[in-house]
Design a protein around this motif. Structure first.
Motif, mmCIF file in Angstrom:
data_model
loop_
_atom_site.group_PDB
_atom_site.id
_atom_site.type_symbol
_atom_site.label_atom_id
_atom_site.label_comp_id
_atom_site.label_asym_id
_atom_site.label_seq_id
_atom_site.Cartn_x
_atom_site.Cartn_y
_atom_site.Cartn_z
ATOM 1 N N UNK A 99 12.361 31.584 -55.844
ATOM 2 C CA UNK A 99 12.673 31.422 -57.261
ATOM 3 C C UNK A 99 14.048 30.830 -57.503
ATOM 4 N N UNK A 100 14.896 30.846 -56.483
ATOM 5 C CA UNK A 100 16.229 30.253 -56.643
ATOM 6 C C UNK A 100 16.173 28.759 -56.332
ATOM 7 N N UNK A 101 17.088 28.009 -56.935
ATOM 8 C CA UNK A 101 17.206 26.580 -56.663
ATOM 9 C C UNK A 101 18.442 26.348 -55.814
ATOM 10 N N UNK A 102 18.248 25.661 -54.698
ATOM 11 C CA UNK A 102 19.353 25.309 -53.806
ATOM 12 C C UNK A 102 19.681 23.836 -53.991
ATOM 13 N N UNK A 103 20.961 23.506 -53.922
ATOM 14 C CA UNK A 103 21.412 22.128 -54.060
ATOM 15 C C UNK A 103 22.337 21.792 -52.899
ATOM 16 N N UNK A 104 22.027 20.700 -52.218
ATOM 17 C CA UNK A 104 22.849 20.220 -51.101
ATOM 18 C C UNK A 104 23.607 18.980 -51.563
ATOM 19 N N UNK A 119 29.963 16.010 -44.400
ATOM 20 C CA UNK A 119 29.914 17.423 -44.760
ATOM 21 C C UNK A 119 28.935 17.612 -45.906
ATOM 22 N N UNK A 120 28.111 18.637 -45.773
ATOM 23 C CA UNK A 120 27.124 18.962 -46.802
ATOM 24 C C UNK A 120 27.314 20.433 -47.177
ATOM 25 N N UNK A 121 27.484 20.677 -48.455
ATOM 26 C CA UNK A 121 27.602 22.037 -48.964
ATOM 27 C C UNK A 121 26.322 22.382 -49.710
ATOM 28 N N UNK A 122 25.717 23.511 -49.352
ATOM 29 C CA UNK A 122 24.518 23.984 -50.029
ATOM 30 C C UNK A 122 24.934 25.128 -50.955
ATOM 31 N N UNK A 123 24.571 25.009 -52.236
ATOM 32 C CA UNK A 123 24.894 26.042 -53.218
ATOM 33 C C UNK A 123 23.615 26.546 -53.870
ATOM 34 N N UNK A 130 26.023 28.710 -50.240
ATOM 35 C CA UNK A 130 24.994 29.324 -49.404
ATOM 36 C C UNK A 130 25.208 28.947 -47.943
ATOM 37 N N UNK A 131 25.595 27.681 -47.695
ATOM 38 C CA UNK A 131 25.784 27.207 -46.325
ATOM 39 C C UNK A 131 26.693 25.980 -46.321
ATOM 40 N N UNK A 132 27.341 25.787 -45.186
ATOM 41 C CA UNK A 132 28.139 24.583 -44.926
ATOM 42 C C UNK A 132 27.559 23.916 -43.683
#
Length: 150
Positions: A99-104, A119-123, A130-132
């Protein structure tokens, strides 16, 4: 004849998807959306579905990696040369759920000759990290595959 899924969808921002992404059946199957595709920057989002969770009911880490990897693929393929991953690392910082939306969001850090660093940041939808992901690219002499007939 085998039917293939279309590529990921494009949000209204970046315009038409590039051929590389129109052919990307894996990202399409996961429901990824290209939000931005600019030189040196790419943004891709994905709604986490129930079938994307692991035995702890949290988003499977491999799918978080896949989202980041898709943003990496877009940002490191800035020209007509086929560029692939030479390696990548990810650090998971926060778990998420269906149900959550992640954005890279991917950015170019350096590009020299045939190699690059990204570099990619996931929020998540609240902006929490959420992740690097850090990706290293190699530009090849490989020809781009021909477009599939429509």
């Amino acid at each position: 004849m085998t039917e293939t899924a279309p590529g990921p969808s494009s949000a209204s921002g970046p315009g038409p998807l590039r051929p590389m992404m129109r052919r990307d059946r894996a990202s399409a199957a996961l429901g990824m959306r290209v939000e931005a595709d600019e030189p040196g920057r790419a943004v891709v989002s994905m709604l986490v579905r129930e079938d994307m969770t692991n035995g702890f009911d949290i988003t499977h880490g491999g799918l978080v990696f896949t989202l980041a990897d898709t943003a990496f693929a877009i940002v490191c393929n800035e020209d007509e040369r086929v560029t692939v991953a030479g390696g990548a690392d990810i650090t998971f910082l926060k778990s998420t759920r269906a149900g959550q939306t992640l954005t890279a969001t991917g950015v170019r850090r350096a590009r020299n000759g045939r190699t690059g660093l990204y570099d990619i940041t996931v929020t998540d939808e609240t902006g929490d990290v959420v992740a690097e992901f850090r990706g290293r690219s190699i530009t090849t002499d490989r020809p781009f595959p021909d477009e599939e007939p429509s």
